[in-house]
Design an enzyme around this catalytic site. Structure first.
Site: not given
Ligand code: FMN
Length: 398
Positions: A283, A314, A316
């Protein structure tokens, strides 16, 4: 502002632009991790331990980034991960992300927690859109919701399972940035400090749509969210188990992908339950601060279920080299969340597209430097293995 590239040469440039533009509480909500942010840092540091080997004199004048995912050809091995907050970064942010992805020819995931209704995103953006589901504590309501997702025409459903309980993001408490929003003097001061964002995003939102909210939620859930007796537990579900996944499998006819897998046994269970894919993810370092980086555990998971199901990773990924490493370690597709959010905050659709363009340019350049012509050629042969990660890769390959 500079011409087509918006003055951004890499994802970090877009991040800094987003930081300048957004109120502090919103920027930190997007940018930061959880607790001491060890997982957030480790997600990046883990890439540095992995080194690539080059092949030279390979006539790389013709290179293609195209690949296939769930039977469809996409323009590069990269997709936009679900994030619920794009609508708070620029007005109509979710549509902007989806349009940018459609223009780049790659998948984009609409989140349950989006601030724009899923129907509107589909109508306005088109392209290869996937839907991400959070199962609420009312499981029947969640399954009914899945029927709506199906009727809108989505073919791929990602169910996120790594949030059984709420994570501990202390900065959100300090900033007063919580659901539902409490307009404390501190939060209001932060919002007023960014008049550009206030005028072009929040004000537009209030004029055209009213109070920002989770537009996809069914009315019964929305009512309890808005009520004074709201409890976060209705949004989280610590009772979910593999039987719920099987029920979901029975209800959803399309591709089913399980997001938030960090254990090879769980990936194998997901395959046994009939899932079509997993997303190896922590996440973005936002949930468990001591979690392994997805790129570290990916080889083990790919060795266990690769070939049997689609493996996505995913958390990073910020550079073309990171994407190549993910694919070389066994992923079929790489996704990222924050990069296109930084882009959307910096410049709406054009900013989100710039983030994708940076990834495309970097992946293409690295393929050229490695002596590669196609995505299929990206594999273990690209990797040099001096570290603990190398041991895991070797073990997985044996
Ligand atoms: C602001 C924000 C909101 C997110 N909201 C969700 C979400 O609603 N559902 C979900 O499955 N993952 C959510 N994520 C996680 C992303 O889907 C993903 O796993 C993550 O951003 C990957 O890491 P990265 O930002 O380093 O690429 C969220 C991430 C961020 C940064």
């Amino acid at each position: 502002m500079a011409d087509g590239n918006l003055g951004a040469y890499n994802i970090e440039d877009l991040r800094r632009m987003a930081q300048r533009r957004l109120p502090r509480g919103i920027f930190e909500f997007v940018d930061r991790g959880t607790e001491d942010e060890v997982a957030l840092c480790n997600n990046r540091m883990a890439f540095e331990e992995i080194k690539l080997k080059t092949h030279v004199l390979a006539n790389v004048s013709t290179r293609s980034l195209e690949t296939k995912i769930f039977g469809k050809t996409i323009k590069m091995p990269f997709g936009v991960a679900p994030t619920g907050t794009a609508g708070l970064l620029s007005y109509g942010g979710e549509v902007a992300l989806a349009k940018a992805a459609a223009k780049a020819g790659i998948p984009c995931t609409v989140a349950t927690n989006a601030m724009t209704p899923m129907e509107e995103i589909v109508d306005q953006a088109g392209g290869e859109l996937w839907f991400q589901l959070y199962m609420w504590s009312d499981k029947e309501l969640s399954l009914k919701f899945v029927d709506r997702v199906k009727s809108v025409g989505f073919e791929t459903l990602i169910v996120t399972v790594d949030g059984a309980v709420a994570s501990n993001r202390e900065y959100n408490h300090r900033n007063g940035f919580e659901v539902p929003l409490k307009y404390t003097p501190r939060l209001v001061a932060q919002l007023l400090a960014k008049p550009g964002w206030l005028a072009t995003c929040l004000l537009q939102q209030f004029i055209k749509r009213g109070v920002p909210k989770f537009e996809n939620y069914p009315p019964e859930l929305m009512d309890s969210l808005m009520s004074k007796s709201f409890k976060r537990s209705i949004l989280k579900n610590d009772t979910l188990d593999w039987d719920d996944l099987k029920r979901l499998r029975d209800r959803w006819p399309g591709n089913l992908v399980i997001k938030g897998i960090l254990h090879a046994d769980d990936a194998a269970m997901a395959a046994d339950c009939g899932a079509d894919g997993v997303i190896v993810s922590n996440h973005g370092g936002r949930n468990l601060d001591a979690s392994v980086a997805p790129i570290q555990i990916l080889p083990e998971i790919a060795a266990r279920v690769g070939g049997r199901m689609t493996v996505i990773v995913d958390s990073g990924f910020r550079r073309g080299t990171d994407v190549i490493k993910g694919l070389a370690l066994g992923a079929d597709l790489v996704m990222a969340g924050r990069p296109t959010l930084y882009g959307a905050a910096a410049g709406g659709e054009a900013g989100a597209y710039r983030a994708l363009e940076i990834f495309r340019e970097e992946i293409d350049r690295i393929m050229g430097l490695l002596g590669l012509h196609t995505v299929e050629e990206i594999g273990p042969d690209c990797l040099w293995r001096p570290t603990a990660v190398g041991d895991a890769i070797r073990a997985a390959a044996e």
